[in-house]
Scaffold this motif. Structure first.
Motif, short mmCIF file in Angstrom:
data_model
loop_
_atom_site.label_atom_id
_atom_site.label_comp_id
_atom_site.label_asym_id
_atom_site.label_seq_id
_atom_site.Cartn_x
_atom_site.Cartn_y
_atom_site.Cartn_z
N UNK A 257 18.73 -1.72 -12.65
CA UNK A 257 18.68 -3.17 -12.88
C UNK A 257 17.27 -3.69 -13.14
N UNK A 258 16.30 -3.20 -12.37
CA UNK A 258 14.92 -3.62 -12.55
C UNK A 258 13.98 -2.63 -11.88
N UNK A 259 12.69 -2.81 -12.13
CA UNK A 259 11.65 -1.93 -11.60
C UNK A 259 10.74 -2.74 -10.67
N UNK A 260 10.27 -2.11 -9.59
CA UNK A 260 9.42 -2.78 -8.61
C UNK A 260 8.14 -1.97 -8.43
N UNK A 261 7.01 -2.65 -8.39
CA UNK A 261 5.69 -2.03 -8.20
C UNK A 261 5.16 -2.44 -6.82
N UNK A 262 5.03 -1.45 -5.92
CA UNK A 262 4.57 -1.70 -4.56
C UNK A 262 3.20 -1.05 -4.38
N UNK A 263 2.25 -1.81 -3.81
CA UNK A 263 0.88 -1.32 -3.66
C UNK A 263 0.56 -1.10 -2.19
N UNK A 264 0.10 0.12 -1.86
CA UNK A 264 -0.38 0.41 -0.52
C UNK A 264 0.75 0.66 0.48
N UNK A 265 0.36 1.30 1.58
CA UNK A 265 1.33 1.54 2.66
C UNK A 265 0.57 1.60 3.98
N UNK A 266 1.30 1.43 5.07
CA UNK A 266 0.73 1.50 6.40
C UNK A 266 1.25 2.78 7.07
N UNK A 267 0.55 3.31 8.07
CA UNK A 267 1.02 4.52 8.74
C UNK A 267 2.43 4.34 9.29
N UNK A 268 3.24 5.36 9.16
CA UNK A 268 4.61 5.25 9.65
C UNK A 268 5.10 6.56 10.23
#
Length: 268
Positions: A257-268
């Motif tokens: 349906x669509x594309x998402x651009x996510x920047x960065x992450x936190x420790x998990x």
């Protein structure tokens, strides 16, 4: 020297066309589109790639079955910086292998900053890209043009391509992005947990390490409600310990349906 930069905006006085110089008729042509100058002085233009029927080319991260594009701007004059605003790509599956890119035609908007803002920018770009149909072949294209700093009227074709960018985290309703890193014999294993609504029935996650000297495997993913989990392996291509800055990592979810651009992450 500006070389192999992936992100941008520019503006050329006139459109020019270049054909790849291969022994057979090239299945792709490249054209520089005229653009405009923004209020902040950034110049906007684009590269339009037109492919023969049935051929495709690749996104900035092409997948294991693709050929990564490379851009050499070093022959240009008065060019300070350039970046490509990549439109949302598609995922292709052939012979059980996935690749990420574009079919038929794609317009790549460019953002250009001049060393001397009030002077013309002479563009001399050498592009190395891969194009595929039943086989994949490399293509080298050379494009030349002059940035005109006068026009302020947006070009419809470029404006339309800018509107085809992936959704941001806020636009997609995404929440947290965490990533757990585990040492392996060759590098690191990453497990990323993305909290965002479904992007469609079919979802492909592309993970970028934020470093050009790291090879990243194709990610496997699974979804449970609003949680999408992706796992991949990363291996350094140069000697030394592998240290990552989580804030520079990038996660692109290509859905039906669509594309998402996510920047960065936190420790998990």
């Amino acid at each position: 020297m500006i070389k192999h930069i992936l992100c941008a905006t520019a503006m050329f006085a006139a459109a020019t066309t270049a054909h790849a110089g291969d022994p057979f008729t090239a299945p792709v042509t490249a054209e520089l589109l005229s653009g405009w100058q923004q209020a902040d002085g950034t110049k906007v233009s684009a590269i339009r790639l037109t492919l023969e029927k049935g051929w495709k080319t690749y996104w900035r991260v092409p997948g294991d079955a693709g050929i990564p594009p490379q851009f050499d701007w070093s022959g240009s004059r008065n060019l300070q910086d350039v970046s490509i605003r990549w439109p949302a790509p598609k995922v292709f599956v052939q012979s059980g292998m996935r690749s990420v890119g574009y079919a038929n035609e794609v317009t790549l908007p460019l953002m250009i900053d001049a060393k001397r803002p009030n002077r013309p920018v002479k563009i001399n770009l050498q592009m190395d890209i891969g194009v595929c149909k039943d086989i994949c072949v490399p293509q080298r294209l050379t494009l030349k043009g002059t940035v005109d700093p006068q026009s302020t009227t947006p070009t419809p074709a470029i404006a339309a391509a800018l509107a085809e960018r992936p959704y941001t985290a806020g636009e997609a309703g995404a929440a947290t992005t965490t990533c757990a890193l585990t040492p392996t014999t060759d590098g690191l294993s990453i497990t990323a947990t993305l909290t965002l609504p479904s992007t469609g029935a079919s979802e492909h996650v592309v993970i970028e390490a934020g470093r050009s000297d790291v090879w990243m495997s194709e990610a496997s993913s699974r979804r449970s409600g609003n949680t999408l989990t992706a796992q991949a392996e990363m291996v350094p291509t140069t000697p030394g310990a592998l240290a990552l800055n989580r804030s520079e990592m990038r996660f692109t979810v290509v859905g039906s349906n669509h594309t998402v651009d996510l920047r960065g992450c936190t420790p998990g």
